[in-house]
Design a protein around this motif. Structure first.
Motif, mmCIF file in Angstrom:
data_model
loop_
_atom_site.group_PDB
_atom_site.id
_atom_site.type_symbol
_atom_site.label_atom_id
_atom_site.label_comp_id
_atom_site.label_asym_id
_atom_site.label_seq_id
_atom_site.Cartn_x
_atom_site.Cartn_y
_atom_site.Cartn_z
ATOM 1 N N VAL A 1 0.756 -1.451 -0.114
ATOM 2 C CA VAL A 1 -0.308 -0.088 0.291
ATOM 3 C C VAL A 1 0.763 1.785 0.188
ATOM 4 C CG1 VAL A 1 -1.981 1.459 1.732
ATOM 5 C CG2 VAL A 1 -2.087 -0.791 1.061
ATOM 6 N N TYR A 2 1.611 1.264 0.119
ATOM 7 C CA TYR A 2 2.772 2.219 1.192
ATOM 8 C C TYR A 2 3.895 2.805 0.273
ATOM 9 C CZ TYR A 2 -1.286 3.274 4.253
ATOM 10 O OH TYR A 2 -2.082 4.302 5.020
ATOM 11 N N THR A 3 4.270 1.700 -0.646
ATOM 12 C CA THR A 3 6.019 1.794 -0.327
ATOM 13 C C THR A 3 5.629 2.983 -2.187
ATOM 14 O OG1 THR A 3 6.087 -0.552 -0.321
ATOM 15 C CG2 THR A 3 7.611 0.721 -1.896
ATOM 16 N N THR A 4 5.175 3.036 -2.696
ATOM 17 C CA THR A 4 4.471 3.916 -3.564
ATOM 18 C C THR A 4 4.703 5.755 -3.051
ATOM 19 O OG1 THR A 4 3.710 2.582 -5.129
ATOM 20 C CG2 THR A 4 3.775 4.911 -5.356
ATOM 21 N N PRO A 5 3.811 5.749 -2.416
ATOM 22 C CA PRO A 5 3.703 7.225 -2.177
ATOM 23 C C PRO A 5 4.909 7.814 -1.251
ATOM 24 C CG PRO A 5 2.141 5.941 -0.673
ATOM 25 C CD PRO A 5 2.507 4.979 -2.168
ATOM 26 N N SER A 6 5.608 6.714 -0.514
ATOM 27 C CA SER A 6 6.495 6.576 -0.207
ATOM 28 C C SER A 6 8.382 7.033 -0.551
ATOM 29 C CB SER A 6 7.163 5.324 1.151
ATOM 30 O OG SER A 6 6.311 4.878 1.663
ATOM 31 N N ILE A 7 7.746 5.920 -1.913
ATOM 32 C CA ILE A 7 9.081 6.406 -2.516
ATOM 33 C C ILE A 7 8.698 7.998 -3.722
ATOM 34 C CG2 ILE A 7 10.853 5.412 -4.676
ATOM 35 C CD1 ILE A 7 10.771 3.996 -1.267
ATOM 36 N N ALA A 8 7.768 7.908 -3.939
ATOM 37 C CA ALA A 8 7.560 9.455 -4.140
ATOM 38 C C ALA A 8 8.110 10.238 -3.902
ATOM 39 C CB ALA A 8 6.291 9.454 -4.408
ATOM 40 N N ASP A 9 7.823 10.264 -2.634
ATOM 41 C CA ASP A 9 7.919 11.193 -1.215
ATOM 42 C C ASP A 9 9.797 11.784 -0.793
ATOM 43 O OD1 ASP A 9 7.567 13.683 0.820
ATOM 44 O OD2 ASP A 9 6.749 11.836 2.013
ATOM 45 N N VAL B 1 12.766 10.174 -2.238
ATOM 46 C CA VAL B 1 13.008 9.915 -3.468
ATOM 47 C C VAL B 1 12.850 10.716 -4.303
ATOM 48 C CG1 VAL B 1 15.038 8.705 -4.725
ATOM 49 C CG2 VAL B 1 14.060 7.771 -2.860
ATOM 50 N N PHE B 2 11.612 10.874 -4.653
ATOM 51 C CA PHE B 2 10.963 11.615 -6.150
ATOM 52 C C PHE B 2 11.042 12.851 -5.795
ATOM 53 C CE2 PHE B 2 11.875 7.283 -7.375
ATOM 54 C CZ PHE B 2 12.552 7.508 -8.823
ATOM 55 N N HIS B 3 10.391 13.370 -4.456
ATOM 56 C CA HIS B 3 10.472 14.756 -4.060
ATOM 57 C C HIS B 3 9.288 15.280 -4.147
ATOM 58 C CE1 HIS B 3 14.346 14.016 -2.254
ATOM 59 N NE2 HIS B 3 14.759 13.988 -3.302
ATOM 60 N N THR B 4 7.839 14.461 -4.243
ATOM 61 C CA THR B 4 7.208 15.076 -4.337
ATOM 62 C C THR B 4 5.371 14.150 -4.341
ATOM 63 O OG1 THR B 4 4.927 14.997 -5.833
ATOM 64 C CG2 THR B 4 6.457 13.467 -6.756
ATOM 65 N N THR B 5 4.829 14.942 -3.443
ATOM 66 C CA THR B 5 3.213 14.211 -3.350
ATOM 67 C C THR B 5 2.274 14.745 -4.173
ATOM 68 O OG1 THR B 5 3.390 15.920 -1.913
ATOM 69 C CG2 THR B 5 4.350 14.068 -1.025
ATOM 70 N N ASP B 6 2.610 14.695 -5.386
ATOM 71 C CA ASP B 6 1.265 15.190 -6.676
ATOM 72 C C ASP B 6 1.080 14.162 -7.352
ATOM 73 O OD1 ASP B 6 -0.448 16.282 -7.695
ATOM 74 O OD2 ASP B 6 1.479 17.710 -8.650
ATOM 75 N N PRO B 7 -0.016 13.216 -6.807
ATOM 76 C CA PRO B 7 0.155 12.346 -7.962
ATOM 77 C C PRO B 7 -0.170 12.814 -9.372
ATOM 78 C CG PRO B 7 -1.565 12.064 -6.508
ATOM 79 C CD PRO B 7 -1.238 13.431 -6.017
ATOM 80 N N GLN B 8 -0.518 13.506 -9.920
ATOM 81 C CA GLN B 8 -0.558 13.987 -11.287
ATOM 82 C C GLN B 8 1.222 14.487 -12.016
ATOM 83 O OE1 GLN B 8 -3.547 13.778 -13.048
ATOM 84 N NE2 GLN B 8 -4.229 12.993 -10.680
ATOM 85 N N GLN C 1 4.748 10.314 -11.026
ATOM 86 C CA GLN C 1 4.558 8.797 -11.809
ATOM 87 C C GLN C 1 5.889 7.895 -12.221
ATOM 88 O OE1 GLN C 1 1.652 7.689 -12.565
ATOM 89 N NE2 GLN C 1 0.669 8.885 -11.678
ATOM 90 N N GLU C 2 7.229 9.061 -12.715
ATOM 91 C CA GLU C 2 8.178 7.655 -12.652
ATOM 92 C C GLU C 2 8.656 6.879 -11.566
ATOM 93 O OE1 GLU C 2 12.942 9.199 -13.079
ATOM 94 O OE2 GLU C 2 11.393 11.238 -13.219
ATOM 95 N N GLY C 3 7.977 7.713 -10.226
ATOM 96 C CA GLY C 3 7.878 6.955 -9.053
ATOM 97 C C GLY C 3 7.769 5.768 -9.028
ATOM 98 N N GLY C 4 6.319 6.024 -8.997
ATOM 99 C CA GLY C 4 5.107 4.702 -9.504
ATOM 100 C C GLY C 4 6.397 3.426 -9.986
#
Length: 441
Positions: free
Chosen positions: A265-273, A275-282, A287-290
């Motif tokens: 559940v939480y790996t995608t928002p964790s890594i986006a935040d 390592v990729f320094h964003t919490t904006d899914p758009q 999406q690169e983090g995804g």
């Protein structure tokens, strides 16, 4: 009383054929596990609601698997056999759902399709566990579950990497347009739905089943068990008659699957935040983090495929429960370590440890359990055992969102650390398990 039928030793390719459907089943699960949070977030879900929306997966497993196990135990057809009808029906329904999922235009649609998709995957998956117990002697059961784990690993690797493959090598857009699911995710689900159907069909067409030892007695028992009330009493009454080994494994499963649910559940928002320094899914970065989470999950799937053949060897030299303990501790420590990883390349390192744990989770509990179950109740008890996979996920789904919001300040990576701690606890609790088949031999 356990009645044992003398079963022939199967060749490598016979084990392969009877397990190959799991390659497709894991395509479905890997695409679901890697991309569901991403799809929900893209359609507007808040991070602290993700775990609640994921409840569809464990609840459908809890409702579907014991029922399918009971039905398949009481099914016999001279052509289709006992388990294969359920393989086939589940695969067709799951493939349809996989074509629908990435075309969801609203959050509620995606949630409904997740219910359908996970129900269908469970219809296919549960009888595969019982299939091993049906066809293999105890001496081959660990190898049978290991073959399943190998094919699960292979399917997981390919499915997890598909969105990045479509982005990097096919030039497919990975950016949401007008809030829609990116094309990379859509094409991945289309491909996965096709693979799911074909893989299960391969097992259906290439593997035969062993008929009941006394077909007349089987048909008579089937007639006696055909009523709805009788079926419900059998399904739920079995909790009071569970083998001791099953109860002990249930405790281990609880902590193991809380950890896995938290990771999915939480790996995608964790890594986006982190390592990729964003919490904006758009955003393109999210999406690169995804996509990178797909690579991470591909690594743990690949490691599990390799480990699947090493773990049985280690179990013979030590014991199955010792191997399971060590693997879970390694996986838990690896999951905890993610919080300290600063770059996307280094994120692949802890996934090696997670892959070792995943291989053991898919192999050792089922191998230990199969040796403690009566042959004529294999499907039922394997289905019931799934309760101890889904109940911890349901509890995690209800609790983790509130924990994230109220205690972790919406820092998703801390949920991964909590999951890792749970996995370590599960590993240590493996020491309480009795492996009946080994201890009586």
């Amino acid at each position: 009383m356990h009645t044992h039928i003398n079963k022939p030793q199967l060749s490598f390719w016979q084990l392969w054929n009877m397990s190959f459907g799991f390659f497709g089943i894991q395509f479905g699960f890997a695409l679901q596990n890697t991309n569901t949070s991403r799809i929900f977030a893209t359609l507007g879900a808040n991070p602290d609601d993700l775990a609640l929306f994921w409840l569809a997966a464990p609840i459908t497993g809890m409702l579907v698997q014991p029922v399918i196990g009971y039905l398949s135990d009481n099914t016999w057809h001279p052509v289709w056999g006992r388990r294969r009808p359920f393989f086939f029906i589940g695969a067709m329904l799951a493939s349809i759902a996989m074509f629908l999922m990435p075309n969801s235009t609203m959050l509620w649609m995606a949630i409904l399709v997740l219910w359908m998709m996970d129900s269908a995957i469970n219809i296919s998956m549960e009888p595969f566990r019982a299939f091993v117990g049906d066809k293999l002697n105890p001496s081959q059961q660990t190898a049978g579950f290991a073959m399943q784990t190998f094919l699960i690993g292979c399917g997981g690797v390919i499915a997890s990497l598909l969105p990045k493959f479509f982005t990097d090598y096919c030039g497919v857009s990975n950016i949401p347009v007008d809030g829609a699911i990116p094309d990379t995710v859509r094409y991945s689900f289309y491909f996965g739905g096709t693979v799911f159907a074909l893989s299960v069909l391969w097992t259906v067409l290439t593997s035969k089943e062993i008929p009941p030892q006394d077909i007349e007695q089987f048909l008579e028992e089937k007639k006696q068990n055909s009523g709805v009330i009788t079926a419900l009493k059998e399904i739920f009454g079995g909790f009071l008659k569970m083998p001791k080994t099953m109860v002990q494994l249930a405790v281990v499963q609880f902590f193991s699957w809380v950890a896995l649910f938290a990771m999915w559940v939480y790996t995608t928002p964790s890594i986006a935040d982190t390592v990729f320094h964003t919490t904006d899914p758009q955003s393109a970065a999210y999406q690169e983090g995804g996509n990178w989470v797909g690579v991470m999950f591909g690594v743990y799937g690949g490691v599990s495929a390799i480990a699947a053949f090493i773990l049985p060897i280690l179990a013979e030299k030590t014991s199955r429960k010792f191997v399971h303990m060590v693997c879970l501790v390694i996986g838990g420590v690896s999951l905890i370590s993610i919080f300290a990883v600063p770059s996307k390349g280094m994120l692949l390192v802890p996934m090696v440890g997670v892959g070792i744990a995943w291989a053991s989770v898919l192999t050792m509990p089922y191998a230990i359990l199969a040796g403690a179950l009566p042959a004529n109740r294999m499907g039922y008890y394997m289905g019931m055992f799934n309760f101890f996979v889904v109940i911890p996920q349901i509890i995690a789904g209800v609790v983790l969102g509130a924990v994230l919001k109220n205690f972790f300040n919406n820092q998703s990576v801390k949920v991964l650390m909590l999951g890792g701690l749970c996995m370590v606890i599960g590993g240590l609790l493996t020491l309480i398990v009795n492996d009946d088949a080994v201890e009586k031999s």
